[in-house]
Design a protein around this motif. Structure first.
Motif, PDB file in Angstrom:
ATOM      1  N   GLY A   1       1.441   8.483  -5.425  1.00 46.43           N
ATOM      2  CA  GLY A   1       0.271   9.197  -4.529  1.00 46.43           C
ATOM      3  C   GLY A   1       0.599  10.486  -4.397  1.00 46.43           C
ATOM      4  O   GLY A   1      -0.160  11.160  -3.506  1.00 46.43           O
TER       5      GLY A   1
ATOM      6  N   ARG B   1       1.958   3.038  -2.142  1.00 41.67           N
ATOM      7  CA  ARG B   1       1.658   4.299  -3.349  1.00 41.67           C
ATOM      8  C   ARG B   1       0.542   5.048  -2.580  1.00 41.67           C
ATOM      9  O   ARG B   1       0.471   6.316  -2.943  1.00 41.67           O
ATOM     10  CB  ARG B   1       1.230   3.500  -4.449  1.00 41.67           C
ATOM     11  CG  ARG B   1       2.527   3.067  -5.204  1.00 41.67           C
ATOM     12  CD  ARG B   1       1.923   1.994  -6.408  1.00 41.67           C
ATOM     13  NE  ARG B   1       2.995   1.514  -6.969  1.00 41.67           N
ATOM     14  CZ  ARG B   1       3.424   0.350  -7.053  1.00 41.67           C
ATOM     15  NH1 ARG B   1       3.040  -0.350  -5.893  1.00 41.67           N
ATOM     16  NH2 ARG B   1       4.562  -0.109  -7.598  1.00 41.67           N
ATOM     17  N   GLU B   2      -0.427   4.587  -1.825  1.00 37.66           N
ATOM     18  CA  GLU B   2      -1.590   5.376  -1.516  1.00 37.66           C
ATOM     19  C   GLU B   2      -1.642   5.877  -0.025  1.00 37.66           C
ATOM     20  O   GLU B   2      -2.164   6.688   0.554  1.00 37.66           O
ATOM     21  CB  GLU B   2      -3.020   4.700  -1.918  1.00 37.66           C
ATOM     22  CG  GLU B   2      -3.325   3.267  -1.056  1.00 37.66           C
ATOM     23  CD  GLU B   2      -2.718   2.020  -1.833  1.00 37.66           C
ATOM     24  OE1 GLU B   2      -3.096   1.194  -1.475  1.00 37.66           O
ATOM     25  OE2 GLU B   2      -1.768   2.254  -2.699  1.00 37.66           O
ATOM     26  N   LYS B   3      -0.911   4.961   0.862  1.00 38.17           N
ATOM     27  CA  LYS B   3      -0.912   5.203   2.200  1.00 38.17           C
ATOM     28  C   LYS B   3       0.426   5.700   2.759  1.00 38.17           C
ATOM     29  O   LYS B   3       1.433   4.980   2.489  1.00 38.17           O
ATOM     30  CB  LYS B   3      -1.369   4.016   2.904  1.00 38.17           C
ATOM     31  CG  LYS B   3      -2.724   3.519   2.524  1.00 38.17           C
ATOM     32  CD  LYS B   3      -3.087   2.454   3.531  1.00 38.17           C
ATOM     33  CE  LYS B   3      -4.374   1.737   3.135  1.00 38.17           C
ATOM     34  NZ  LYS B   3      -5.780   2.532   3.060  1.00 38.17           N
TER      35      LYS B   3
ATOM     36  N   HIS C   1       0.787  -1.229  -0.073  1.00 34.03           N
ATOM     37  CA  HIS C   1      -0.146  -0.009   0.071  1.00 34.03           C
ATOM     38  C   HIS C   1       0.734   1.236  -0.032  1.00 34.03           C
ATOM     39  O   HIS C   1       0.201   2.366   0.154  1.00 34.03           O
ATOM     40  CB  HIS C   1      -0.993  -0.131   1.177  1.00 34.03           C
ATOM     41  CG  HIS C   1      -1.965  -1.056   1.329  1.00 34.03           C
ATOM     42  ND1 HIS C   1      -3.072  -1.075   0.251  1.00 34.03           N
ATOM     43  CD2 HIS C   1      -2.057  -2.237   2.115  1.00 34.03           C
ATOM     44  CE1 HIS C   1      -3.725  -2.372   0.726  1.00 34.03           C
ATOM     45  NE2 HIS C   1      -2.993  -3.000   1.647  1.00 34.03           N
TER      46      HIS C   1
END
Length: 280
Positions: free
Chosen positions: A249, A187-189, A185
């Motif tokens: 992101g 990339r988004e978190k 995760h």
């Protein structure tokens, strides 16, 4: 030597030395996990844009996501397998190497063998080579059993050579799961709180567990995994810096550039130009 079933199971073991053709050693590594055991000093690999020197009795663990170039290897052994042959995620309770040997966020997993470790693994490797020549109905099961034993031994060594061996089992599980979640995760978190929520823990609990390691804070693991992917994309793709920032992101290109430069000492564009100059 290669083991390949029509149902997709793949295992490969081979020895190499300075006279071997090393240009194709890593061309067949897609969707596979790789173990490289160096048996002589002064082996050189550039992994994800950074040069590493490996000495005798060191073992490094690589996934299909590692980009490898500038190879100069003196002597060693390679073992490579795919998920249909043995999925470490499905067998996590058996071997416990997820987040330690493989998919361990930003660090390059490496162990150093003692004489005893080396003799144990040498004997196991010989059994591997013998079983690769077998052709009966039990060959797949035997090879999977040998791989399982090899991964367990290497995981034990990794734990012993780090502070992981001193951590209680429940805390060890948190560390491993955190590392694996970051791999999935990053990339988004970007915050510790987001991973703490996935683990059903508080951010403070995460920080306290990692403090026991005496090493990086959870946020450092996240940031270093983002930087690792940024370096890979900048060096090995022709994507624009804006595209890379978005995929990682960052909607604000300037924020991504500041983040990258703070650690690498150069902007993404400067970093790409520098690497291009080195390989040209």
């Amino acid at each position: 030597m290669k083991f390949l079933k029509t149902t997709g199971e793949y295992l490969e073991i081979q020895n190499f030395d300075i006279t071997s053709d090393q240009t194709n050693l890593f061309e067949n590594s897609e969707e596979k996990l790789t173990l490289i055991w160096f048996t002589e000093n002064d082996n050189y690999l550039t992994i994800d844009g950074r040069r590493y020197t490996f000495m005798a009795n060191e073992i490094v663990f690589l996934t299909e996501f590692h980009q490898i170039e500038n190879i100069r290897l003196n002597k060693g052994k390679i073992l490579r397998f795919n998920r249909p042959f043995y999925c470490i995620l499905h067998h996590e309770t058996d071997v416990g190497c997820k987040g330690i040997l493989f998919f361990g966020a930003s660090s390059l997993p490496k162990i150093n063998l003692t004489n005893t470790d080396g003799e144990t693994l040498k004997s196991l490797w010989q059994v591997f080579e013998h079983e690769m020549k077998s052709s009966d109905e039990h060959q797949l099961e035997m090879l999977q059993m040998l791989l399982k034993r090899l991964l367990i031994l290497c995981t034990r060594i990794m734990k012993r050579q780090t502070d992981l061996s001193t951590i209680e089992e429940d805390k060890m599980t948190i560390v491993k799961e955190f590392n694996f979640l970051v791999e999935q995760h990053f990339r988004e978190k970007k915050s510790v709180a987001e991973y703490a929520e996935l683990l059903h823990k508080s951010p403070k609990t995460l920080s306290n567990v990692f403090k026991l390691l005496g090493q990086k804070k959870p946020l450092q693991f996240i940031q270093e995994r983002v930087l690792l992917e940024a370096r890979r994309q900048i060096i090995y793709t022709e994507k624009s810096i804006s595209e890379i920032a978005y995929e990682l992101g960052y909607e604000d290109l300037q924020a991504f550039s500041r983040f990258f430069k703070k650690t690498e000492g150069s902007s993404p564009s400067e970093y790409r130009a520098l690497h291009t100059k080195k390989v040209s």
